[in-house]
Design a protein around this motif. Structure first.
Motif, short mmCIF file in Angstrom:
data_model
loop_
_atom_site.label_atom_id
_atom_site.label_comp_id
_atom_site.label_asym_id
_atom_site.label_seq_id
_atom_site.Cartn_x
_atom_site.Cartn_y
_atom_site.Cartn_z
N ILE B 38 60.56 167.87 -77.24
CA ILE B 38 60.35 167.92 -78.69
C ILE B 38 59.25 166.92 -79.04
O ILE B 38 59.21 165.83 -78.49
CB ILE B 38 61.61 167.46 -79.45
CG1 ILE B 38 62.80 168.32 -79.06
CG2 ILE B 38 61.39 167.49 -80.95
CD1 ILE B 38 64.08 167.89 -79.76
N ASN B 154 60.96 161.63 -74.82
CA ASN B 154 59.80 160.81 -74.45
C ASN B 154 59.86 160.37 -73.01
O ASN B 154 59.16 159.44 -72.59
CB ASN B 154 59.70 159.62 -75.40
CG ASN B 154 59.19 160.07 -76.75
OD1 ASN B 154 58.58 161.13 -76.85
ND2 ASN B 154 59.44 159.28 -77.79
N ASP B 170 55.67 159.00 -73.58
CA ASP B 170 55.12 158.78 -74.91
C ASP B 170 55.06 157.28 -75.20
O ASP B 170 56.08 156.65 -75.44
CB ASP B 170 56.01 159.49 -75.93
CG ASP B 170 55.45 159.45 -77.34
OD1 ASP B 170 54.58 158.61 -77.61
OD2 ASP B 170 55.89 160.26 -78.17
MG LIG Z 1 57.26 162.08 -77.92
#
Ligand SMILES: [Mg+2]
Ligand SMILES: Nc1ncnc2c1ncn2[C@@H]1O[C@H](COP(=O)(O)OP(=O)(O)OP(=O)(O)O)[C@@H](O)[C@H]1O
Ligand SMILES: Nc1ncnc2c1ncn2[C@@H]1O[C@H](COP(=O)(O)OP(=O)(O)O)[C@@H](O)[C@H]1O
Ligand SMILES: [Mg+2]
Lengths: 370, 418
Positions: B38, B154, B170
């Motif tokens: 996501i 992430n 991320d």
């Molecule tokens: Mg992310």
């Protein structure tokens, strides 16, 4: 909701000598929107992180309401850092996306529903509560994310440069929206930015920091009208205030060919360290075009004229400056009526409007009484 | 700002990509369909010069920050995606500005957590992902990295023998400090807890979670596991009596957890009866390094454990105990590991990493032996594994079909009421 107090709060990073934040004393009222502003590296984020519990406080303490939180873990401080990356979950409804953190905390279903509905009302999301995020526009999704912070009903919101990743146009519209949302919620908010325009337009009060030291706290108007030192004078306002250090002759400062009278109180406050000089400041918008003969008129040789429609700015130099005089920026900026712009190359005369002249100590940079 | 590319080792082929189109509109012949987690930004994969790159459209300042953070992480040797560069100053065909693009190398064999839940029925998936994430978080924190947005989305997961290895994907909200405060670490863990519970609740809402998994319990478990691992790696301990044995025990425990001890402080008290010991420098990858030294095989930590165990068994089986470890290792590579991998048909080898295939063959052999009540030779196990398992596995180097939800990162708060 709560007040926030920095009481002599100091942070010295390991391996450094100079404190990143040095004995910060600052009291923020309940419901107030306070902006911490200053150039990069001045200690804004460190101050905010101390309040959040992410940075150690080496000296002094931090209070939220009557509670000393200096040694309290971040999650137990009842604060919310807003505009963090809140992900939205595709299979959960908008209501669940907003309320799931309360569910984790074991809150009663009824109470969760009540809070989510309240927040949705404020955020204009009431009719979407049963939908999935996919059905929402980008802006609505962002508001759902905001709702996640609001339903927790934290005592303080913290925001660190939340607009820095937006383009200029969005930045302007978003900052008014944040400010208005904060006012409707009435939650004490501490907001960090390096942009003085953002600070002036958003804050109830602004705290200006430099090199880890608090320079001045006050309303945007106070900061603008009565900067307490040369740094604040030059930092607040755009374009920046014209500032220069000039010799004092008799009861006046000698600026080029003209003499700007100083009050008795100003003269009395000058010390030997000032070496017979004062720093004078005047904003581009504090100047009127006048005839050469007017008392206190300053001559400006115009180099460039910038016309922006509603305003015009003339950039020029002051001729015949005393060799001991020095200007913070070589060019003086004059804001003028766009219908009466001085010609490029011409010598024009300007006078500082009554009460809009700022005088500072040449030695310390502190504001002198007038 | 003019069009510009920041990259440590720029690949001229980067210039061929359609930078004047919003990433969402990149044509299908440029984009590789691979699963993603996501995200709020648009992310696409592209094939370029024989490798796969991940491109994320993001504000220029954030792109440069994330690039710097990922570079710092690769310097710290923490598992994270490898940054390739930043493309900024993009404009579309009518000259309007486009957001910057952060380019990273697609992490091969990596699986977003949603892909794992979409397909595996292996129990305890959540728990094993958690272990991997905790190990990653502790490594990041030891290196002074505050993540600020820890979540399953992430993180990328790779199979690591029976476990998973986690990689940071991320770094947008990351900060690198000389050392983290307790507040920073615990806040990071608290964010992780909230996000993971949210992500699992979302799987639950989509009927993708194993029915007996309780998201809140998993989240709470994360904190407990983090604290345990952090304490084991950093805590000061006072020992009495046979200090030598106890120091060895502490080091052994750290090795078991997969860490080598680079520096251990030992301070005696005034009375001379007690000793304070505290690890000062710990380095993950104890088993991976040992395997690399012995065999030249570069694999993940749990795979290394698995291979080392197998190597030990081989040494005993052949009565090589008296030979040097290096000799035994060499013999094992030549007579066990390589023949197993070579027995896999070439067209199936890309499905999993070799060390992972080896692990699975061994597991398979164990199950076969159990079922048939006899000792199944390796060659037979390989054949059976290839036909019954590997052939039916989807290709994890390039797995297709999991959807991403992209949310535009555009704040749009309500206008004040009239
Ligand atoms: Mg992310
Ligand atoms: N180098 C890579 N290798 C493999 N997958 C990647 C890579 N980079 C990105 N991805 C995939 O794309 C997804 C989104 O990337 P990323 O988390 O960086 O986006 P984001 O918009 O910043 O997310 P967030 O909403 O959490 O801020 C990841 O979850 C991952 O699955
Ligand atoms: N983790 C850190 N370690 C050491 N020095 C730091 C750290 N974080 C910030 N600093 C230093 O502290 C000072 C204040 O930084 P910061 O609070 O980030 O300022 P600002 O937010 O105003 O840009 C700077 O000199 C910065 O270099
Ligand atoms: Mg991100």
């Amino acid at each position: 909701m709560a007040t926030v107090t920095f009481d002599g709060a100091t942070r010295i990073y390991p391996g450094t000598e100079r404190p990143a934040v040095d004995k910060l004393n600052l009291h923020i009222e309940d419901g107030e929107f306070l902006v911490l502003v200053g150039p990069s590296g001045c200690g804004k984020s460190t101050s905010l992180r101390m309040l959040a519990g992410l940075e150690e406080v080496n000296e002094g303490r931090i209070m939220i309401g009557d509670r000393d939180v200096t040694d309290v873990q971040p999650k137990d401080r009842d604060i919310a850092m807003v505009f963090q990356n809140y992900a939205l979950y595709p299979h959960m409804t908008v209501a669940d996306n907003m309320g799931f953190a309360l569910k984790i905390a074991g809150m009663h279903k009824e109470e969760i529903r009540k809070r989510v509905e309240e927040a949705a009302k404020i955020l204009d999301l009431s009719e979407y509560l049963g939908r999935k995020p996919k059905a929402l526009s980008g802006g609505q999704r962002q508001r759902v994310a905001m709702g996640r912070a609001i339903v927790r009903q934290p005592r303080v919101f913290l925001m660190d440069e939340p607009l820095s990743n937006l383009d200029a146009k969005l930045r302007v519209s978003t900052r008014t929206q944040i400010a208005s949302l904060q006012r409707r919620l009435g939650v004490t908010t501490v907001y960090v930015t390096h942009d003085q325009t953002e600070a002036l337009t958003m804050g109830d009060r602004i705290a200006v920091l430099k090199d880890g030291l608090l320079q001045q706290v006050g309303t945007p108007l106070e900061q603008y009208d009565k900067p307490s030192n040369v740094f604040v004078a030059s930092f607040i306002g755009s374009p920046a205030m014209n500032l220069g250090t000039f010799p004092v002759v008799g009861a006046a400062a000698k600026v080029g060919d003209s003499e700007l009278p100083l009050t008795r109180a100003t003269i009395a406050a000058i010390t030997p360290e000032d070496d017979g000089k004062v720093t004078i400041g005047f904003r581009p918008e504090s100047l009127d075009l006048v005839d050469a003969g007017t008392a206190g008129a300053i001559a400006v040789e115009v180099d460039i004229v910038e016309e922006l429609g509603s305003d015009a700015f003339a950039y020029g130099v002051i001729p015949n400056l005393d060799p001991t005089a020095s200007l913070q920026s070589p060019q003086v900026i004059v804001r003028t009526d766009p219908r009466a712009v001085p010609k490029k190359g011409a010598v024009t005369h300007v006078a500082i409007r009554e009460g809009e002249q700022h005088v500072f100590s040449a030695a310390t940079g502190e504001r002198l009484p007038n | 700002m003019a069009f510009n590319i920041t990259a440590a080792a720029p690949d001229p082929a980067l210039l061929d990509l359609p930078w004047d189109l919003p990433l969402e509109q990149w044509p299908a012949d440029v984009v590789a369909a691979l699963p993603r987690g996501i995200s709020r930004h648009v992310v696409r994969f592209v094939k370029l010069s024989g490798r796969v790159l991940a491109v994320k459209e993001i504000a220029p300042r954030a792109a440069h920050h994330e690039y710097r953070m990922l570079r710092a992480l690769s310097g710290l040797d923490v598992p994270a995606v490898t940054p390739v560069g930043v493309v900024a100053g993009r404009t579309d065909r009518s000259g309007d500005p486009l957001d910057a693009a952060l380019i990273t190398q697609h992490l091969q064999f990596s699986l977003p957590y949603r892909a794992l839940f979409a397909n595996t029925l292996v129990p305890d998936t959540a728990s094993r992902l958690l272990d991997a994430l905790v190990a990653l978080l502790v490594r990041l924190h030891l290196g002074g990295f505050y993540w600020g947005d820890v979540s399953l989305s992430n993180t990328l997961f790779r199979r690591d023998a029976a476990a998973f290895a986690a990689y940071l994907v991320d770094a947008e909200t990351g900060e690198l400090h000389a050392e983290l405060t307790e507040g920073q670490r615990l806040y990071d863990v608290d964010l992780a807890r909230t996000n993971i519970i949210g992500e699992l609740m979302d799987l639950e809402a989509g009927n993708r979670l194993e029915p007996d998994t309780d998201p809140v319990a998993v989240g709470d478990d994360l904190l407990a596991r983090y604290l345990r691992l952090w304490a084991a790696l950093t805590e000061e301990e006072t020992v009495f009596g046979n200090a030598k044995w106890q120091v060895a025990a502490r080091i052994g425990e750290l090795n078991r957890l997969g860490f080598d001890v680079g520096e251990l402080s030992m301070v005696g008290d005034e009375t001379g009866t007690a000793l304070k010991i505290q690890p000062k420098v710990v380095e993950p990858g104890h088993h991976a390094r040992r395997l690399l030294r012995l065999t030249g095989l570069n694999v993940q930590e749990n795979q290394a454990r698995r291979l080392l165990n197998d190597m030990d068994a081989h040494r005993h089986e052949l009565g090589l105990q008296d030979e040097s470890e290096e000799f035994a290792a060499h013999d094992w590579v030549a007579h066990v590991f390589e023949p197993t991998i070579k027995a896999i048909p070439a067209d199936l080898r890309g499905k999993l990493e070799p060390a992972q295939i080896f692990h699975e063959v061994q597991e398979h052999r164990w199950f076969m032996s159990q079922q048939e009540g006899r000792y199944v030779p390796i060659a037979e196990a390989v054949q059976h594994y290839v036909d019954q398992v590997l052939r039916h596995r989807r290709d994890e180097a390039s797995l297709i079909g999991v959807d991403t939800l992209s949310l535009p990162p555009v704040p749009d708060l309500p206008a004040p009421p009239p």
